[in-house]
Design a protein around this motif. Structure first.
Motif, mmCIF file in Angstrom:
data_model
loop_
_atom_site.group_PDB
_atom_site.id
_atom_site.type_symbol
_atom_site.label_atom_id
_atom_site.label_comp_id
_atom_site.label_asym_id
_atom_site.label_seq_id
_atom_site.Cartn_x
_atom_site.Cartn_y
_atom_site.Cartn_z
ATOM 1 N N ILE A 27 0.855 -1.187 0.000
ATOM 2 C CA ILE A 27 0.000 0.000 0.000
ATOM 3 C C ILE A 27 0.892 1.239 0.000
ATOM 4 O O ILE A 27 0.925 2.014 0.946
ATOM 5 C CB ILE A 27 -0.941 -0.001 1.215
ATOM 6 C CG1 ILE A 27 -1.723 -1.304 1.265
ATOM 7 C CG2 ILE A 27 -1.899 1.184 1.154
ATOM 8 C CD1 ILE A 27 -2.533 -1.486 2.509
ATOM 9 N N ALA A 28 1.630 1.402 -1.071
ATOM 10 C CA ALA A 28 2.536 2.537 -1.225
ATOM 11 C C ALA A 28 2.692 2.834 -2.708
ATOM 12 O O ALA A 28 2.448 1.980 -3.551
ATOM 13 C CB ALA A 28 3.888 2.206 -0.601
ATOM 14 N N GLY A 29 3.098 4.031 -3.000
ATOM 15 C CA GLY A 29 3.350 4.386 -4.391
ATOM 16 C C GLY A 29 2.068 4.701 -5.134
ATOM 17 O O GLY A 29 1.157 5.341 -4.609
ATOM 18 N N LYS A 30 1.977 4.227 -6.333
ATOM 19 C CA LYS A 30 0.855 4.534 -7.231
ATOM 20 C C LYS A 30 -0.304 3.584 -6.963
ATOM 21 O O LYS A 30 -0.565 2.644 -7.718
ATOM 22 C CB LYS A 30 1.321 4.442 -8.674
ATOM 23 C CG LYS A 30 2.430 5.431 -8.983
ATOM 24 C CD LYS A 30 2.902 5.300 -10.401
ATOM 25 C CE LYS A 30 4.002 6.304 -10.677
ATOM 26 N NZ LYS A 30 4.464 6.247 -12.059
ATOM 27 N N VAL A 31 -1.026 3.851 -5.863
ATOM 28 C CA VAL A 31 -2.082 2.933 -5.424
ATOM 29 C C VAL A 31 -3.247 2.859 -6.404
ATOM 30 O O VAL A 31 -3.879 1.816 -6.531
ATOM 31 C CB VAL A 31 -2.580 3.276 -3.997
ATOM 32 C CG1 VAL A 31 -1.502 3.011 -2.969
ATOM 33 C CG2 VAL A 31 -3.071 4.699 -3.903
ATOM 34 N N ILE A 32 -3.541 3.940 -7.110
ATOM 35 C CA ILE A 32 -4.640 3.915 -8.083
ATOM 36 C C ILE A 32 -4.279 3.006 -9.253
ATOM 37 O O ILE A 32 -5.098 2.185 -9.694
ATOM 38 C CB ILE A 32 -4.989 5.337 -8.566
ATOM 39 C CG1 ILE A 32 -5.525 6.161 -7.395
ATOM 40 C CG2 ILE A 32 -6.003 5.288 -9.709
ATOM 41 C CD1 ILE A 32 -5.724 7.623 -7.702
ATOM 42 N N GLU A 33 -3.050 3.104 -9.739
ATOM 43 C CA GLU A 33 -2.609 2.228 -10.826
ATOM 44 C C GLU A 33 -2.587 0.771 -10.383
ATOM 45 O O GLU A 33 -2.999 -0.115 -11.130
ATOM 46 C CB GLU A 33 -1.229 2.649 -11.318
ATOM 47 C CG GLU A 33 -1.235 3.944 -12.095
ATOM 48 C CD GLU A 33 0.151 4.349 -12.568
ATOM 49 O OE1 GLU A 33 1.042 3.470 -12.678
ATOM 50 O OE2 GLU A 33 0.340 5.539 -12.826
ATOM 51 N N LYS A 34 -2.118 0.524 -9.169
ATOM 52 C CA LYS A 34 -2.099 -0.851 -8.648
ATOM 53 C C LYS A 34 -3.521 -1.394 -8.550
ATOM 54 O O LYS A 34 -3.784 -2.533 -8.923
ATOM 55 C CB LYS A 34 -1.443 -0.897 -7.261
ATOM 56 C CG LYS A 34 0.039 -0.736 -7.265
ATOM 57 C CD LYS A 34 0.567 -0.836 -5.836
ATOM 58 C CE LYS A 34 2.044 -0.558 -5.747
ATOM 59 N NZ LYS A 34 2.522 -0.642 -4.361
ATOM 60 N N ALA A 68 -6.601 3.410 0.624
ATOM 61 C CA ALA A 68 -5.380 4.217 0.699
ATOM 62 C C ALA A 68 -5.339 5.343 -0.328
ATOM 63 O O ALA A 68 -4.437 6.179 -0.284
ATOM 64 C CB ALA A 68 -4.164 3.310 0.506
ATOM 65 N N ILE A 69 -6.309 5.394 -1.225
ATOM 66 C CA ILE A 69 -6.316 6.445 -2.249
ATOM 67 C C ILE A 69 -6.555 7.785 -1.556
ATOM 68 O O ILE A 69 -7.545 7.955 -0.845
ATOM 69 C CB ILE A 69 -7.397 6.182 -3.313
ATOM 70 C CG1 ILE A 69 -7.050 4.915 -4.101
ATOM 71 C CG2 ILE A 69 -7.550 7.384 -4.247
ATOM 72 C CD1 ILE A 69 -8.119 4.477 -5.071
ATOM 73 N N PRO A 70 -5.652 8.740 -1.770
ATOM 74 C CA PRO A 70 -5.836 10.044 -1.119
ATOM 75 C C PRO A 70 -7.022 10.801 -1.709
ATOM 76 O O PRO A 70 -7.351 10.644 -2.884
ATOM 77 C CB PRO A 70 -4.523 10.773 -1.409
ATOM 78 C CG PRO A 70 -3.901 10.056 -2.544
ATOM 79 C CD PRO A 70 -4.442 8.662 -2.560
ATOM 80 N N LYS A 71 -7.648 11.575 -0.877
ATOM 81 C CA LYS A 71 -8.761 12.391 -1.329
ATOM 82 C C LYS A 71 -8.211 13.545 -2.181
ATOM 83 O O LYS A 71 -7.192 14.134 -1.857
ATOM 84 C CB LYS A 71 -9.506 12.964 -0.133
ATOM 85 C CG LYS A 71 -10.002 11.910 0.841
ATOM 86 C CD LYS A 71 -11.479 11.967 1.002
ATOM 87 C CE LYS A 71 -12.020 10.992 2.001
ATOM 88 N NZ LYS A 71 -11.743 9.623 1.787
ATOM 89 N N PRO A 72 -8.887 13.880 -3.287
ATOM 90 C CA PRO A 72 -8.422 14.989 -4.119
ATOM 91 C C PRO A 72 -8.495 16.313 -3.354
ATOM 92 O O PRO A 72 -9.418 16.535 -2.572
ATOM 93 C CB PRO A 72 -9.400 15.003 -5.295
ATOM 94 C CG PRO A 72 -10.146 13.719 -5.236
ATOM 95 C CD PRO A 72 -10.058 13.221 -3.835
ATOM 96 N N LEU A 73 -7.505 17.165 -3.580
ATOM 97 C CA LEU A 73 -7.505 18.484 -2.959
ATOM 98 C C LEU A 73 -8.331 19.448 -3.799
ATOM 99 O O LEU A 73 -8.188 19.486 -5.020
ATOM 100 C CB LEU A 73 -6.078 19.034 -2.872
ATOM 101 C CG LEU A 73 -5.152 18.434 -1.836
ATOM 102 C CD1 LEU A 73 -3.752 19.011 -1.986
ATOM 103 C CD2 LEU A 73 -5.670 18.680 -0.446
#
Length: 93
Positions: A27-34, A68-73
């Motif tokens: 659960i690190a790095g490009k979590v959306i791509e993963k 783990a996907i961050p919320k958009p700012l």
């Protein structure tokens, strides 16, 4: 041992590499791509009928990545200063 680590969410199954990874690594790095890659794998290669255990593990891995996907700012929370290294000069010179 593996089942205990998996159930306690200390490891997750990565079907692309066919291995279990520590949660801090998975659960690190490009979590959306993963997440998208695992969804594709689940839909195209793992129906769940031939190996329901693996399908469940992949689904749990996808869920962990989604959490783990961050919320958009919002734009008003993004500060931009002219001269920042990541802004090409052509936009402010």
């Amino acid at each position: 041992m593996k089942a205990e680590l998996f159930d306690s969410k200390q490891i997750y199954y990565n079907p692309v590499s066919n291995e279990y990874q520590l949660s801090s690594q998975f659960i690190a790095g490009k979590v959306i791509e993963k997440r998208d890659l695992l969804r594709s794998y689940l839909n195209n290669f793992l129906s769940g009928e031939e190996d329901p255990g693996k399908a469940a593990e992949v689904k749990q891995s996808i869920k962990a990545l989604e959490e783990a996907i961050p919320k958009p700012l919002p734009l008003n929370e993004i500060g931009i200063n002219l001269g920042e290294r990541w802004i090409p000069e052509r936009y402010y010179v």
